[in-house]
Design a protein around this motif. Structure first.
Motif, PDB file in Angstrom:
ATOM      1  N   UNK A  51       0.831  -1.213   0.000  1.00  0.00           N
ATOM      2  CA  UNK A  51       0.000   0.000   0.000  1.00  0.00           C
ATOM      3  C   UNK A  51       0.865   1.263   0.000  1.00  0.00           C
ATOM      4  N   UNK A  52       1.959   1.212   0.724  1.00  0.00           N
ATOM      5  CA  UNK A  52       2.868   2.357   0.772  1.00  0.00           C
ATOM      6  C   UNK A  52       3.428   2.666  -0.613  1.00  0.00           C
ATOM      7  N   UNK A  53       3.907   1.651  -1.299  1.00  0.00           N
ATOM      8  CA  UNK A  53       4.494   1.865  -2.619  1.00  0.00           C
ATOM      9  C   UNK A  53       3.425   2.268  -3.633  1.00  0.00           C
ATOM     10  N   UNK A  54       2.215   1.721  -3.482  1.00  0.00           N
ATOM     11  CA  UNK A  54       1.118   2.131  -4.371  1.00  0.00           C
ATOM     12  C   UNK A  54       0.793   3.606  -4.161  1.00  0.00           C
ATOM     13  N   UNK A  55       0.799   4.032  -2.900  1.00  0.00           N
ATOM     14  CA  UNK A  55       0.499   5.425  -2.592  1.00  0.00           C
ATOM     15  C   UNK A  55       1.547   6.368  -3.177  1.00  0.00           C
ATOM     16  N   UNK A  56       2.815   6.078  -2.920  1.00  0.00           N
ATOM     17  CA  UNK A  56       3.857   7.013  -3.335  1.00  0.00           C
ATOM     18  C   UNK A  56       3.993   7.053  -4.854  1.00  0.00           C
ATOM     19  N   UNK A  57       3.604   5.986  -5.541  1.00  0.00           N
ATOM     20  CA  UNK A  57       3.688   5.955  -7.002  1.00  0.00           C
ATOM     21  C   UNK A  57       2.368   6.323  -7.675  1.00  0.00           C
ATOM     22  N   UNK A  58       1.398   6.771  -6.900  1.00  0.00           N
ATOM     23  CA  UNK A  58       0.101   7.155  -7.456  1.00  0.00           C
ATOM     24  C   UNK A  58       0.183   8.534  -8.106  1.00  0.00           C
ATOM     25  N   UNK A  59      -0.786   8.865  -8.975  1.00  0.00           N
ATOM     26  CA  UNK A  59      -0.804  10.191  -9.617  1.00  0.00           C
ATOM     27  C   UNK A  59      -0.834  11.340  -8.625  1.00  0.00           C
ATOM     28  N   UNK A  60      -1.282  11.065  -7.377  1.00  0.00           N
ATOM     29  CA  UNK A  60      -1.370  12.114  -6.368  1.00  0.00           C
ATOM     30  C   UNK A  60      -0.016  12.786  -6.151  1.00  0.00           C
ATOM     31  N   UNK A  61       1.057  11.987  -6.183  1.00  0.00           N
ATOM     32  CA  UNK A  61       2.399  12.540  -5.975  1.00  0.00           C
ATOM     33  C   UNK A  61       3.074  12.930  -7.283  1.00  0.00           C
ATOM     34  N   UNK A  62       2.670  12.326  -8.382  1.00  0.00           N
ATOM     35  CA  UNK A  62       3.167  12.726  -9.695  1.00  0.00           C
ATOM     36  C   UNK A  62       4.674  12.674  -9.841  1.00  0.00           C
ATOM     37  N   UNK A  63       5.303  11.630  -9.276  1.00  0.00           N
ATOM     38  CA  UNK A  63       6.757  11.529  -9.348  1.00  0.00           C
ATOM     39  C   UNK A  63       7.203  11.096 -10.748  1.00  0.00           C
ATOM     40  N   UNK A  64       8.312  11.622 -11.175  1.00  0.00           N
ATOM     41  CA  UNK A  64       8.805  11.320 -12.524  1.00  0.00           C
ATOM     42  C   UNK A  64       9.351   9.900 -12.608  1.00  0.00           C
TER      43      UNK A  64
END
Length: 279
Positions: A51-64
């Motif tokens: 869940x943590x990795x799904x969250x941080x890689x979600x569009x919400x954070x928009x990481x490149x």
């Protein structure tokens, strides 16, 4: 021992929250904690890591670039966000119920109410008052947990109360008449046992207390406002129950109606975003 603690002792759906949650709570309270400390705790829980990795890689954070390291993920979302993710994941399981449940009180309805209040509280904290909303989110998720304790320990009396009460103020009165305590007090003692932040514990205790001097920007004020908004959007704990809040908060809402109208328009999208992360 208080009546509230007697209820808690009889509550068997969950004893302490899962070890990972209570440990994270202790780390949050320790100013010397490091990201490495958090990483060591959560790496033993594969579901939480997912869940943590799904969250941080979600569009919400928009990481490149994709994040696949626990330490980097915690650094991006923050320690409190990680803690809230763990609490949400743990409580979601407790709120599950068979889909055929048709009683006036529903665990599923309560979960939806708690989730909406938590999302709304975070928005109110950040958009209206310009403060970090992590504590507001956590408090929103936990604030009505005492109702689950009452429902299990005194099911028949509890359902009778739910079928007759018309407002949150009336609910507190009936709980105290039947049980000698109420869900706010029960939630207060449970959150103390779970090492939750001091302001969260106090707001859980006071979220139905009518006060003439409550500060709208306080966590108690934010939770009461968020419950009121959830009620207006038909996300109340019980069908047709009226949410009663402190007079200064009603005045604050009237004075800032334009800002709150925009917030309420945006709330469904924020709920959908949270659902994609937390489920």
């Amino acid at each position: 021992m208080s009546t509230a603690n007697l209820f808690i002792d009889k509550f068997t759906d969950i004893q302490p929250l899962p070890h990972v949650v209570t440990t994270l709570s202790a780390l949050i309270a320790d100013s010397e904690s490091t990201i490495k400390d958090f990483e060591e705790v959560i790496k033993m829980d594969p579901i939480l890591v997912t869940r943590l990795l799904r969250l941080v890689n979600s569009p919400y954070y928009g990481l490149a670039q994709k994040v696949d390291s626990i330490g980097r993920a915690v650094a991006f979302i923050g320690m409190k966000n990680l803690h809230n993710l763990a609490v949400t994941d743990a409580l979601k399981t407790i709120f599950d119920e068979p889909p055929e449940n048709t009683a006036i009180f529903s665990k599923t309805r309560l979960w939806i109410h708690s989730a909406v209040v938590s999302i709304c509280a975070k928005m109110v904290a950040e958009r209206i008052f310009g403060v970090n909303g992590d504590d507001a989110y956590l408090c929103g998720i936990l604030h009505d947990f005492g109702l689950l304790v009452e429902e299990q320990v005194e099911k028949e009396n509890f359902h009778e109360i739910c079928s007759t009460c018309t407002s949150t103020r009336n609910l507190i009165i009936l709980e105290r008449e039947h049980f000698g305590t109420d869900h706010c007090e029960i939630g207060y003692f449970m959150s103390l046992d779970w090492n939750m932040p001091e302001n969260t514990v106090a707001a859980i205790r006071d979220h139905h207390t009518i006060m003439e001097d409550v500060d709208p920007a306080s966590l108690t004020g934010i939770i009461q406002i968020s419950e009121f908004i959830a009620d207006k959007l038909q996300f109340s704990t019980l069908p047709d129950i009226e949410t009663v809040i402190s007079p200064p908060l009603l005045e604050h809402l009237k004075e800032n109606m334009d800002e709150y109208s925009v917030l309420m328009e945006d709330l469904p999208a924020e709920i959908e975003n949270a659902q994609s992360i937390y489920g």
